[in-house]
Design a protein around this motif. Structure first.
Motif, PDB file in Angstrom:
ATOM      1  N   GLN A  15       0.860  -1.227  -0.104  1.00 50.93           N
ATOM      2  CA  GLN A  15       0.024   0.026   0.018  1.00 50.93           C
ATOM      3  C   GLN A  15       0.956   1.452  -0.065  1.00 50.93           C
ATOM      4  N   CYS A  16       1.979   1.187   0.726  1.00 51.08           N
ATOM      5  CA  CYS A  16       2.800   2.504   0.739  1.00 51.08           C
ATOM      6  C   CYS A  16       3.468   2.715  -0.643  1.00 51.08           C
ATOM      7  N   ARG A  49       1.866  10.494   4.154  1.00 50.86           N
ATOM      8  CA  ARG A  49       0.741  10.484   4.967  1.00 50.86           C
ATOM      9  C   ARG A  49      -0.027   9.271   4.502  1.00 50.86           C
ATOM     10  N   ARG A  50      -0.422   9.371   3.399  1.00 45.80           N
ATOM     11  CA  ARG A  50      -1.469   8.453   2.702  1.00 45.80           C
ATOM     12  C   ARG A  50      -0.868   7.067   2.940  1.00 45.80           C
ATOM     13  N   ALA A  52       1.138   6.130   5.219  1.00 45.52           N
ATOM     14  CA  ALA A  52       1.104   5.381   6.795  1.00 45.52           C
ATOM     15  C   ALA A  52      -0.426   5.186   7.082  1.00 45.52           C
ATOM     16  N   ALA A  53      -1.341   5.776   6.685  1.00 38.90           N
ATOM     17  CA  ALA A  53      -2.669   5.683   6.937  1.00 38.90           C
ATOM     18  C   ALA A  53      -3.221   4.463   6.281  1.00 38.90           C
ATOM     19  N   LEU A  54      -2.567   3.972   5.207  1.00 35.88           N
ATOM     20  CA  LEU A  54      -3.194   2.747   4.477  1.00 35.88           C
ATOM     21  C   LEU A  54      -2.317   1.572   4.899  1.00 35.88           C
ATOM     22  N   CYS A  55      -1.170   1.626   5.689  1.00 30.20           N
ATOM     23  CA  CYS A  55      -0.430   0.214   5.910  1.00 30.20           C
ATOM     24  C   CYS A  55      -1.332  -0.501   7.020  1.00 30.20           C
ATOM     25  N   ALA A  58       0.527  -1.156  10.286  1.00 29.19           N
ATOM     26  CA  ALA A  58       1.314   0.107  10.722  1.00 29.19           C
ATOM     27  C   ALA A  58       2.695   0.156  10.960  1.00 29.19           C
TER      28      ALA A  58
END
Length: 65
Positions: A15-16, A49-50, A52-55, A58
């Motif tokens: 995702q990252c 930021r996106r 980090a939010a999608l991982c 975490a």
């Protein structure tokens, strides 16, 4: 912003890389995240930021300067 990676948490979901391909990559052998830009430029911060939010694990951590 400073980006940190917890490789032990990474599950190789990618995702990252999809969110910020200029900041993240993946190792071919196991899919674990590779950090290309630990101190992203302002234009790269939204993608970081996106990511980090999608991982889902975490594994992408953001620290503000």
């Amino acid at each position: 912003m400073k980006i940190l990676i917890d490789e032990e948490r990474c599950i190789g979901a990618g995702q990252c890389v999809m969110a910020a391909p200029d900041v993240f990559d993946q190792r071919e052998e196991d899919g674990v995240v590779v950090l290309l830009e630990p101190d992203p430029a302002p234009a790269q911060e939204a993608g970081a930021r996106r990511a980090a939010a999608l991982c889902p694990a975490a594994a992408v951590l953001l620290r503000e300067h």
